[in-house]
Motif scaffolding. Sequence first.
Motif, short mmCIF file in Angstrom:
data_model
loop_
_atom_site.label_atom_id
_atom_site.label_comp_id
_atom_site.label_asym_id
_atom_site.label_seq_id
_atom_site.Cartn_x
_atom_site.Cartn_y
_atom_site.Cartn_z
N ALA A 87 14.74 -17.75 44.61
CA ALA A 87 14.33 -19.04 44.07
C ALA A 87 14.33 -19.01 42.54
CB ALA A 87 12.93 -19.40 44.59
N GLY A 88 13.89 -17.91 41.95
CA GLY A 88 13.91 -17.77 40.50
C GLY A 88 15.33 -17.80 39.95
N LEU A 89 16.24 -17.11 40.64
CA LEU A 89 17.64 -17.14 40.21
C LEU A 89 18.23 -18.53 40.34
CD1 LEU A 89 19.03 -13.78 41.61
CD2 LEU A 89 18.69 -14.41 39.23
N ALA A 90 17.87 -19.24 41.41
CA ALA A 90 18.39 -20.59 41.60
C ALA A 90 17.90 -21.53 40.49
CB ALA A 90 17.98 -21.12 42.97
N LEU A 91 16.64 -21.43 40.13
CA LEU A 91 16.12 -22.27 39.04
C LEU A 91 16.77 -21.93 37.70
CD1 LEU A 91 12.34 -22.50 39.95
CD2 LEU A 91 14.01 -24.33 39.94
#
Length: 144
Positions: A56-60
């Motif tokens: 999720a952090g990489l996607a954001l």
Amino acid sequence: MLLPTLIIVALVFGLLLLARVGGAQRAQIQRLARYWPEALLVGVGLWMAMRGSLWAGLALSAGAFLISQLREGRSRPRPAPPPAGRDNAGDAEARALLGLAINATPADIRAAFRAKMAAAHPDRGGGHDQAARLVAARDRLLRR
């Protein structure tokens, strides 16, 4: 209770910083302030990655990158095309120096430059001035 206090302290320090910086620095801070959505997404992405949600952090963070790329593509001014049918005097002089027609292609410009530069290069007995004028003419015609 601790989080609201930290937010208030950060806002006070931010306002004090803005009051102390000069005009040029203030303009730079305002330019950077336009990118707050990207900075917020990266910050939340880092926070989520540290909390264990790596994907999720990489996607954001990837979303922040895409937003910045879209913004840069939209805000870049496109160069105005040269007026149709009108010939600039500088372009005409550059074409005359290279011996080119008005409808010369970039390949024609490069070929004419190479041929003229072979004789005008300072290492081959030509002068620095003539070589510099040929380079300037080539660059001017290729920039159009």
